[in-house]
Design a protein around this motif. Structure first.
Motif, short mmCIF file in Angstrom:
data_model
loop_
_atom_site.label_atom_id
_atom_site.label_comp_id
_atom_site.label_asym_id
_atom_site.label_seq_id
_atom_site.Cartn_x
_atom_site.Cartn_y
_atom_site.Cartn_z
N LEU A 96 44.69 48.73 40.22
CA LEU A 96 43.28 48.69 40.60
C LEU A 96 42.75 47.26 40.56
N ALA A 97 43.04 46.56 39.49
CA ALA A 97 42.59 45.17 39.38
C ALA A 97 43.12 44.34 40.55
N GLY A 98 44.39 44.53 40.87
CA GLY A 98 44.98 43.80 41.99
C GLY A 98 44.28 44.10 43.30
N ARG A 99 43.99 45.38 43.56
CA ARG A 99 43.28 45.75 44.79
C ARG A 99 41.89 45.13 44.85
N LEU A 100 41.27 44.95 43.68
CA LEU A 100 39.92 44.38 43.62
C LEU A 100 39.93 42.85 43.53
N GLY A 101 41.12 42.25 43.44
CA GLY A 101 41.22 40.80 43.31
C GLY A 101 40.77 40.30 41.95
N VAL A 102 41.01 41.12 40.92
CA VAL A 102 40.60 40.80 39.55
C VAL A 102 41.86 40.64 38.70
N GLY A 103 41.89 39.61 37.88
CA GLY A 103 43.02 39.40 36.99
C GLY A 103 42.82 40.06 35.64
N ALA A 104 43.88 40.10 34.87
CA ALA A 104 43.82 40.70 33.53
C ALA A 104 42.77 40.01 32.66
N ARG A 105 42.59 38.70 32.82
CA ARG A 105 41.62 37.96 31.99
C ARG A 105 40.17 38.31 32.34
#
Length: 167
Positions: A96-105
């Motif tokens: 999900l984070a990857g699809r939203l362009g969001v990293g773990a940090r």
């Protein structure tokens, strides 16, 4: 209440995901006369979620069960990202984070039991409710005073908002 989460991490937060059973609910399953499973959600948690979303944080639900009550509650709260029926919550959160362009940090997660540990470890900010299993409490950055389904989500939202708004 002092949190072990930095103001910088709270301000960097772009995605906050929550487990349902044991976090948004008290973890008990109620069965109706026709065999349907019922869940009880706390209105204070819902208000906190709406406030956190209004601050610019994208909200998500990741849960191992697949029930219409979760989809309904998410719609009521305006939570667009709902992933149900997934035990591999770390993979679901990272996808999900990857699809939203969001990293773990830039990601937070709240979970209460063994299936949540990977997601708690993957996210930069990790919460567990007071009554979470020991493995989830150990993996979390912060354990709430409130129990799951009894204001833990509101406590998380309020803490993040206070840190994001701190001078």
């Amino acid at each position: 209440m002092a949190f072990s989460i930095s103001t910088a991490d709270a301000r960097a937060l772009r995605l906050m995901a929550f487990d349902v059973d044991g976090v948004m609910t008290d973890g008990r399953l109620h069965y109706g006369p026709d065999g349907e499973t019922l869940k009880v959600f706390h209105v204070h948690d819902g208000h906190g979620l709406k406030k956190l979303a209004a601050s610019g944080v994208t909200l998500a639900i990741i849960t191992g069960r697949d029930t219409p009550m979760v989809a309904r509650r998410a719609r009521e709260l305006g939570i667009e990202h709902v992933i149900q029926g997934r035990e591999d919550k770390a993979v679901a959160l990272a996808d999900l984070a990857g699809r939203l362009g969001v990293g773990a940090r830039e990601t937070g997660y709240a979970g209460d039991d063994e299936p949540d540990v990977g997601a708690l470890q993957w996210a930069q900010i990790a919460f567990a409710p007071a009554n979470a299993h020991a493995c989830a409490r150990q993996a979390a950055d912060h354990v709430t005073r409130a129990r799951g389904g009894e204001g833990a989500v509101r406590e998380i939202c309020d803490a993040l908002l206070a840190l994001r708004e701190a001078p």
